[in-house]
Design a protein around this motif. Structure first.
Motif, PDB file in Angstrom:
ATOM      1  N   GLY A   1      -7.124  13.154  -2.726  1.00  0.00           N
ATOM      2  CA  GLY A   1      -7.666  14.139  -1.859  1.00  0.00           C
ATOM      3  C   GLY A   1      -6.768  14.962  -1.565  1.00  0.00           C
ATOM      4  O   GLY A   1      -6.893  16.262  -1.671  1.00  0.00           O
ATOM      5  N   ARG A   2      -5.127  14.554  -1.455  1.00  0.00           N
ATOM      6  CA  ARG A   2      -4.392  15.683  -1.205  1.00  0.00           C
ATOM      7  C   ARG A   2      -4.219  16.405  -2.439  1.00  0.00           C
ATOM      8  O   ARG A   2      -3.928  17.586  -2.197  1.00  0.00           O
ATOM      9  CB  ARG A   2      -2.819  14.842  -1.137  1.00  0.00           C
ATOM     10  N   ALA A   3      -4.353  16.150  -3.589  1.00  0.00           N
ATOM     11  CA  ALA A   3      -4.105  16.685  -4.924  1.00  0.00           C
ATOM     12  C   ALA A   3      -5.347  17.591  -5.316  1.00  0.00           C
ATOM     13  O   ALA A   3      -5.487  18.302  -6.159  1.00  0.00           O
ATOM     14  CB  ALA A   3      -3.572  16.108  -5.783  1.00  0.00           C
ATOM     15  N   VAL A   4      -6.270  17.142  -4.671  1.00  0.00           N
ATOM     16  CA  VAL A   4      -7.886  17.738  -5.034  1.00  0.00           C
ATOM     17  C   VAL A   4      -7.922  17.302  -6.553  1.00  0.00           C
ATOM     18  O   VAL A   4      -8.236  18.207  -7.291  1.00  0.00           O
ATOM     19  CB  VAL A   4      -8.002  19.156  -4.722  1.00  0.00           C
ATOM     20  N   ALA A   5      -7.668  16.002  -6.922  1.00  0.00           N
ATOM     21  CA  ALA A   5      -7.413  15.877  -8.429  1.00  0.00           C
ATOM     22  C   ALA A   5      -9.009  16.030  -9.064  1.00  0.00           C
ATOM     23  O   ALA A   5      -9.739  15.001  -8.583  1.00  0.00           O
ATOM     24  CB  ALA A   5      -6.879  14.371  -8.404  1.00  0.00           C
ATOM     25  N   PRO A   6      -8.908  16.669 -10.245  1.00  0.00           N
ATOM     26  CA  PRO A   6     -10.238  16.528 -10.854  1.00  0.00           C
ATOM     27  C   PRO A   6     -10.679  15.362 -11.910  1.00  0.00           C
ATOM     28  O   PRO A   6     -10.556  15.518 -13.163  1.00  0.00           O
ATOM     29  CB  PRO A   6     -10.022  17.821 -11.693  1.00  0.00           C
TER      30      PRO A   6
ATOM     31  N   GLU B   1       0.698  -1.058   0.058  1.00  0.00           N
ATOM     32  CA  GLU B   1       0.075   0.035  -0.035  1.00  0.00           C
ATOM     33  C   GLU B   1       0.809   1.280   0.158  1.00  0.00           C
ATOM     34  O   GLU B   1       0.322   2.223  -0.582  1.00  0.00           O
ATOM     35  CB  GLU B   1      -0.836  -0.148   1.182  1.00  0.00           C
ATOM     36  N   GLU B   2       1.830   1.293   0.774  1.00  0.00           N
ATOM     37  CA  GLU B   2       3.061   2.402   0.669  1.00  0.00           C
ATOM     38  C   GLU B   2       3.607   2.644  -0.494  1.00  0.00           C
ATOM     39  O   GLU B   2       3.703   3.831  -1.048  1.00  0.00           O
ATOM     40  CB  GLU B   2       3.917   2.300   1.814  1.00  0.00           C
ATOM     41  N   ALA B   3       3.772   1.384  -1.294  1.00  0.00           N
ATOM     42  CA  ALA B   3       4.295   1.640  -2.573  1.00  0.00           C
ATOM     43  C   ALA B   3       3.416   2.014  -3.828  1.00  0.00           C
ATOM     44  O   ALA B   3       3.604   2.875  -4.583  1.00  0.00           O
ATOM     45  CB  ALA B   3       4.942   0.242  -3.049  1.00  0.00           C
ATOM     46  N   LEU B   4       2.026   1.718  -3.574  1.00  0.00           N
ATOM     47  CA  LEU B   4       1.029   2.256  -4.285  1.00  0.00           C
ATOM     48  C   LEU B   4       1.092   3.885  -4.021  1.00  0.00           C
ATOM     49  O   LEU B   4       0.714   4.550  -4.946  1.00  0.00           O
ATOM     50  CB  LEU B   4      -0.171   1.429  -3.965  1.00  0.00           C
ATOM     51  N   ARG B   5       0.954   4.155  -2.785  1.00  0.00           N
ATOM     52  CA  ARG B   5       0.875   5.538  -2.274  1.00  0.00           C
ATOM     53  C   ARG B   5       1.914   6.159  -3.206  1.00  0.00           C
ATOM     54  O   ARG B   5       1.635   7.427  -3.890  1.00  0.00           O
ATOM     55  CB  ARG B   5       0.861   5.911  -0.950  1.00  0.00           C
ATOM     56  N   ALA B   6       3.169   5.992  -3.094  1.00  0.00           N
ATOM     57  CA  ALA B   6       4.198   6.542  -3.646  1.00  0.00           C
ATOM     58  C   ALA B   6       4.220   6.745  -5.093  1.00  0.00           C
ATOM     59  O   ALA B   6       4.428   7.752  -5.656  1.00  0.00           O
ATOM     60  CB  ALA B   6       5.637   5.892  -3.419  1.00  0.00           C
ATOM     61  N   ALA B   7       3.629   5.586  -5.873  1.00  0.00           N
ATOM     62  CA  ALA B   7       3.335   5.713  -7.325  1.00  0.00           C
ATOM     63  C   ALA B   7       2.358   6.882  -7.663  1.00  0.00           C
ATOM     64  O   ALA B   7       2.652   7.389  -8.698  1.00  0.00           O
ATOM     65  CB  ALA B   7       3.140   4.346  -7.933  1.00  0.00           C
ATOM     66  N   VAL B   8       1.213   6.713  -6.948  1.00  0.00           N
ATOM     67  CA  VAL B   8       0.026   7.656  -7.273  1.00  0.00           C
ATOM     68  C   VAL B   8       0.499   9.076  -7.101  1.00  0.00           C
ATOM     69  O   VAL B   8       0.230   9.923  -7.748  1.00  0.00           O
ATOM     70  CB  VAL B   8      -1.230   7.152  -6.530  1.00  0.00           C
ATOM     71  N   ARG B   9       1.169   9.264  -5.920  1.00  0.00           N
ATOM     72  CA  ARG B   9       1.661  10.647  -5.792  1.00  0.00           C
ATOM     73  C   ARG B   9       2.734  11.174  -6.656  1.00  0.00           C
ATOM     74  O   ARG B   9       2.482  12.072  -7.111  1.00  0.00           O
ATOM     75  CB  ARG B   9       2.363  10.726  -4.218  1.00  0.00           C
ATOM     76  N   ASP B  10       3.768  10.488  -7.223  1.00  0.00           N
ATOM     77  CA  ASP B  10       4.439  10.658  -8.009  1.00  0.00           C
ATOM     78  C   ASP B  10       3.649  10.981  -9.492  1.00  0.00           C
ATOM     79  O   ASP B  10       4.038  11.959 -10.183  1.00  0.00           O
ATOM     80  CB  ASP B  10       5.433   9.673  -8.778  1.00  0.00           C
ATOM     81  N   LEU B  11       2.779  10.338  -9.755  1.00  0.00           N
ATOM     82  CA  LEU B  11       1.906  10.327 -11.155  1.00  0.00           C
ATOM     83  C   LEU B  11       1.351  11.696 -10.944  1.00  0.00           C
ATOM     84  O   LEU B  11       1.058  12.675 -11.848  1.00  0.00           O
ATOM     85  CB  LEU B  11       0.860   9.306 -11.364  1.00  0.00           C
ATOM     86  N   LEU B  12       0.448  11.958  -9.916  1.00  0.00           N
ATOM     87  CA  LEU B  12      -0.185  13.224  -9.540  1.00  0.00           C
ATOM     88  C   LEU B  12       0.759  14.452  -9.656  1.00  0.00           C
ATOM     89  O   LEU B  12       0.187  15.625  -9.994  1.00  0.00           O
ATOM     90  CB  LEU B  12      -1.082  13.175  -8.179  1.00  0.00           C
ATOM     91  N   ALA B  13       1.996  14.511  -8.991  1.00  0.00           N
ATOM     92  CA  ALA B  13       2.988  15.560  -9.047  1.00  0.00           C
ATOM     93  C   ALA B  13       3.102  15.838 -10.455  1.00  0.00           C
ATOM     94  O   ALA B  13       3.453  17.024 -10.838  1.00  0.00           O
ATOM     95  CB  ALA B  13       4.212  15.066  -8.490  1.00  0.00           C
ATOM     96  N   ASP B  14       3.049  14.910 -11.585  1.00  0.00           N
ATOM     97  CA  ASP B  14       3.395  15.230 -12.718  1.00  0.00           C
ATOM     98  C   ASP B  14       1.898  15.829 -13.586  1.00  0.00           C
ATOM     99  O   ASP B  14       1.846  16.566 -14.461  1.00  0.00           O
ATOM    100  CB  ASP B  14       3.746  14.138 -13.599  1.00  0.00           C
TER     101      ASP B  14
ATOM    102  N   GLU C   1      -4.593  32.316  -6.263  1.00  0.00           N
ATOM    103  CA  GLU C   1      -3.429  31.379  -7.048  1.00  0.00           C
ATOM    104  C   GLU C   1      -2.990  30.173  -5.929  1.00  0.00           C
ATOM    105  O   GLU C   1      -2.081  29.241  -6.357  1.00  0.00           O
ATOM    106  CB  GLU C   1      -2.202  32.391  -7.131  1.00  0.00           C
ATOM    107  N   HIS C   2      -2.905  30.538  -4.401  1.00  0.00           N
ATOM    108  CA  HIS C   2      -2.646  29.532  -3.568  1.00  0.00           C
ATOM    109  C   HIS C   2      -3.855  28.450  -3.710  1.00  0.00           C
ATOM    110  O   HIS C   2      -4.980  28.500  -3.645  1.00  0.00           O
ATOM    111  CB  HIS C   2      -2.644  29.942  -2.076  1.00  0.00           C
TER     112      HIS C   2
ATOM    113  N   CYS D   1      -1.079  16.535 -11.590  1.00  0.00           N
ATOM    114  CA  CYS D   1      -2.433  17.449 -11.043  1.00  0.00           C
ATOM    115  C   CYS D   1      -1.533  18.365 -10.131  1.00  0.00           C
ATOM    116  O   CYS D   1      -1.907  18.517  -8.704  1.00  0.00           O
ATOM    117  CB  CYS D   1      -3.204  16.596 -10.397  1.00  0.00           C
ATOM    118  N   ASP D   2      -0.597  19.028 -10.577  1.00  0.00           N
ATOM    119  CA  ASP D   2      -0.160  20.127  -9.759  1.00  0.00           C
ATOM    120  C   ASP D   2      -0.815  21.119  -9.628  1.00  0.00           C
ATOM    121  O   ASP D   2      -1.850  21.531 -10.348  1.00  0.00           O
ATOM    122  CB  ASP D   2       1.469  20.830 -10.343  1.00  0.00           C
ATOM    123  N   ALA D   3      -0.855  21.969  -8.324  1.00  0.00           N
ATOM    124  CA  ALA D   3      -1.847  22.980  -8.194  1.00  0.00           C
ATOM    125  C   ALA D   3      -2.270  23.997  -9.183  1.00  0.00           C
ATOM    126  O   ALA D   3      -3.349  24.452  -9.664  1.00  0.00           O
ATOM    127  CB  ALA D   3      -1.571  23.779  -6.862  1.00  0.00           C
ATOM    128  N   PRO D   4      -1.207  24.765  -9.998  1.00  0.00           N
ATOM    129  CA  PRO D   4      -1.568  25.685 -11.035  1.00  0.00           C
ATOM    130  C   PRO D   4      -2.407  24.823 -11.988  1.00  0.00           C
ATOM    131  O   PRO D   4      -3.260  25.653 -12.666  1.00  0.00           O
ATOM    132  CB  PRO D   4      -0.134  25.970 -11.468  1.00  0.00           C
TER     133      PRO D   4
END
Length: 363
Positions: free
Chosen positions: A87-92, A16-29, A327-328, A31-34
């Protein structure tokens, strides 16, 4: 002797932690805030590229679908980890509505054709029941006339992204309707990243896939239980970002986070987030094992909304002037938290349900 339910496992496994890391990396690419803010300002808030990467690239759309039907054969625990990161990324993206709620309705109906389509991620399914509806509550249904559906349903989350709608009818059936055969009209929504819509059916062709009652109850129960994990992700992001900001910002030549009054507020919020994590993990584990599901879901949703909203409100206030700007991203977090607080039943509705379940009704 009646077998005793096993104790819930609230810890995260290595997988589950490995899954978390993979999803977080994908969302960083993706679903960044801007990018999320820019989409929220547009007429197309859903992010098809992020959805394709999650659903098709990583196969996450089919987590809850058995392997024999084209899915991953995972459990609600893994889906909960994905929702924490979304939820962390408020991904649409329509993950909760399609990969959880619509999928659970189809699993109750055992419609293998649609399950396979949703598992691939190339088809988005949406249950045409208002986002505010609590598990076990009454829900509107449309008319069935000569094999076609007529009626209007409001407050349908992610209907604009749907390829297929699962529609309850007055005859007690659940019907699959191609979204192209319905009229989807956007509604004003506080949370611009999970838009609501009105679905109007005027003689839409439909195929019965099962009984609406049990399918909708199962779907809304899973939606409510896993929504707590999304609320956990929101609250955890708000707390983490606020602590980071207060360590960096200085007043009177010292970090703002060093002031005792703010330390007390953050410590209290940390305790609430830790408790929310236990409640959310308990609900996800109960859904995975089938033990005390109704109680665990009601407990999680009776607690989650207030914590997520308070975390977002504290983040907005403690970020000072910058927190008030468009912007924030903290405003995205606050709007999602407020919208989630009435999704799949309010905290009050879940407390009433819990009182009935444990026989502790108010006098």
């Amino acid at each position: 002797m009646k077998p005793q339910p096993t104790q819930p496992d609230l810890l995260y496994s290595e997988e589950e932690e490995a899954l978390r890391a993979a999803v977080r990396d994908l969302l960083a690419d993706h679903c960044d805030a801007p990018s999320v803010i820019a989409r929220a300002e547009s007429d197309t808030p859903h992010d098809p590229a992020a959805w394709k990467a999650l659903a098709d690239g990583m196969g996450l759309a089919g987590l809850l679908i058995p392997e024999a039907q084209g899915g991953q054969g995972a459990t609600h625990r893994e889906a909960a980890v994905v929702l924490e990161e979304l939820g962390r990324a408020v991904a649409p993206v329509p993950y909760l509505t399609s990969a959880v709620v619509a999928t659970e309705a189809l699993l109750a109906s055992q419609d293998e054709d649609l399950l396979g389509r949703l598992a691939s991620g190339r088809t988005v399914g949406v249950l045409a029941v208002g986002l505010h509806t609590a598990p076990g509550a009454a829900f509107p249904a449309v008319r069935l006339e000569a094999g076609a559906l007529h009626g209007e349903l409001t407050g349908i989350a992610d209907a604009a992204a749907a390829d297929v709608l699962l529609v309850p009818a007055a005859d007690g059936g659940l019907y699959a309707v191609e979204a192209a055969d319905a009229t989807v009209t956007p509604q004003v929504s506080l949370d611009l990243t999970r838009p609501l819509a009105t679905v109007t059916l005027t003689g839409a062709p439909a195929r019965r896939i099962g009984d609406a009652g049990p399918a909708v109850r199962r779907a809304l129960r899973a939606g409510a239980g896993l929504l707590a994990s999304e609320q956990l992700g929101l609250a955890d992001w708000a707390l983490t970002e606020t602590v980071r900001y207060l360590k960096d910002r200085k007043q009177f030549n010292r970090p703002v986070g060093g002031f005792q009054a703010l330390k007390h507020r953050l410590a209290q919020l940390w305790l609430e987030v830790v408790n929310l994590r236990a409640a959310a993990r308990g609900a996800a584990d109960a859904l995975a094992t089938g033990d005390d599901v109704e109680v665990s879901v009601a407990v999680a949703q009776a607690y989650a909304a207030s914590v997520a909203v308070r975390a977002a409100e504290e983040a907005l206030q403690l970020h000072g002037g910058i927190g008030m700007t468009w912007e924030h991203p903290v405003h995205l977090c606050l709007k999602r938290a407020k919208a989630d607080s009435i999704a799949y039943g309010t905290a009050g509705a879940h407390r009433e349900a819990l009182a009935e379940l444990v026989d502790l009704r108010a006098p």
